[in-house]
Design a protein around this motif. Structure first.
Motif, PDB file in Angstrom:
ATOM      1  N   MET A   1      -5.925  -0.320  -5.538  1.00 47.05           N
ATOM      2  CA  MET A   1      -5.681   0.855  -4.711  1.00 47.05           C
ATOM      3  C   MET A   1      -5.576   2.137  -5.523  1.00 47.05           C
ATOM      4  SD  MET A   1      -1.653   0.368  -3.593  1.00 47.05           S
ATOM      5  CE  MET A   1      -1.314   2.101  -3.284  1.00 47.05           C
TER       6      MET A   1
ATOM      7  N   HIS B   1     -10.867  -0.472  -1.862  1.00 39.74           N
ATOM      8  CA  HIS B   1     -11.052  -0.267  -3.299  1.00 39.74           C
ATOM      9  C   HIS B   1     -12.161  -1.141  -3.891  1.00 39.74           C
ATOM     10  CE1 HIS B   1      -8.998  -4.060  -4.178  1.00 39.74           C
ATOM     11  NE2 HIS B   1      -7.964  -3.678  -3.427  1.00 39.74           N
TER      12      HIS B   1
ATOM     13  N   ARG C   1      -4.015   3.843   1.324  1.00 41.58           N
ATOM     14  CA  ARG C   1      -4.549   2.988   0.253  1.00 41.58           C
ATOM     15  C   ARG C   1      -3.756   1.682   0.250  1.00 41.58           C
ATOM     16  NH1 ARG C   1      -3.444   5.189  -5.015  1.00 41.58           N
ATOM     17  NH2 ARG C   1      -1.631   6.171  -4.050  1.00 41.58           N
TER      18      ARG C   1
ATOM     19  N   GLY D   1       0.813  -1.209   0.000  1.00 46.12           N
ATOM     20  CA  GLY D   1       0.000   0.000   0.000  1.00 46.12           C
ATOM     21  C   GLY D   1       0.841   1.250   0.000  1.00 46.12           C
TER      22      GLY D   1
END
Length: 257
Positions: free
Chosen positions: A64, A55, A86, A37
């Motif tokens: 992401m 997502h 994310r 991430g």
């Protein structure tokens, strides 16, 4: 990404990347997987709240970098002092890399959601809110009622995997639940969404005229980001549409994924 130093204010466009501290991160799940991430933080200040993003469906191109979540990371650290986390759920790949494991239809992804919440908690990120989009809303509803979470914002919730039992759990949880439902959504439209979410007494359903499931177009993106900030930071002024200072321009690849 190209970088431009602007003197006067420049319009924030679809591919504008505003200043932030961005770092690649890894999440570690309770069932032994490593997920990849990115964390974006305000460039010169500490964040006032945190968005933990979930997502859309990876079997249909979600990851992401799906465009609304990517633009949240590009803009909101600078415009609203928000941290934006994310990550790719299990088995999902993006330019950042591929998370370990395989897609499990939302079941084992409970460990992915927990790992993201724990990362925010243990690294001291303040006031985490879940922001799910499509499949990500199902993960938020099914697995996101965690005491560390302040609330959840759902973008285009299909309510196909999440059940009434999950909604009842959110009702008991009592934390804010906001659903942004496009008027022209392919899966769930505002009238039906209001009926389904009525069992969550603290839920707020916001119908968005003219919008579609993918929130394509700058007007739709700005509406989403404005709503996120308004609910996470009540009283925050509307987000500006211009920026004075350093501004980057990203590649247009996968712009509406």
């Amino acid at each position: 990404m190209s970088i431009e130093q602007t003197g006067a204010s420049a319009e924030i466009r679809a591919l504008s990347v505003l200043p932030a501290r961005r770092e690649e991160i890894e999440l570690h799940t309770a069932d032994g997987l490593t997920l990849v991430g990115e964390l974006a933080l305000p460039a010169e200040r500490e964040p006032v709240a945190t968005l933990v993003t979930l997502h859309p469906l990876p079997t249909h191109g979600g990851f992401m970098d799906s465009h609304v979540l990517r633009k949240a990371a590009w803009r909101l650290p600078a415009l609203a002092d928000l941290a934006v986390l994310r990550f790719n759920t299990r088995g999902t790949a993006s330019p950042r890399g591929r998370s370990e494991g395989t897609f499990d239809g939302g079941d084992a992804e409970r460990f992915d959601v927990a790992a993201a919440i724990e990362f925010a908690e243990f690294t001291g990120l303040p006031r985490p809110w879940l922001v799910g989009w499509s499949f990500g809303t199902e993960l938020a509803l099914m697995h996101g009622a965690d005491p560390a979470v302040e609330g959840a914002i759902l973008l285009s919730p299909p309510l196909s995997r999440a059940t009434d039992a999950d909604l009842d759990e959110w009702d008991r949880f009592g934390r804010p639940l906001v659903a942004l439902v496009p008027e022209l959504d392919d899966f769930l439209q505002p009238e039906e969404a209001r009926r389904r979410f009525a069992r969550v007494h603290q839920a707020e359903v916001i119908g968005v005229d003219g919008a579609k499931h993918l929130w394509v177009g700058e007007a739709s993106v700005r509406r989403v980001l404005d709503e996120i900030v308004a609910h996470v930071l009540p009283g925050h002024p509307p987000l500006p549409t211009t920026w004075a200072g350093t501004i980057g321009t990203a590649s247009g690849a996968d712009e509406v994924r």
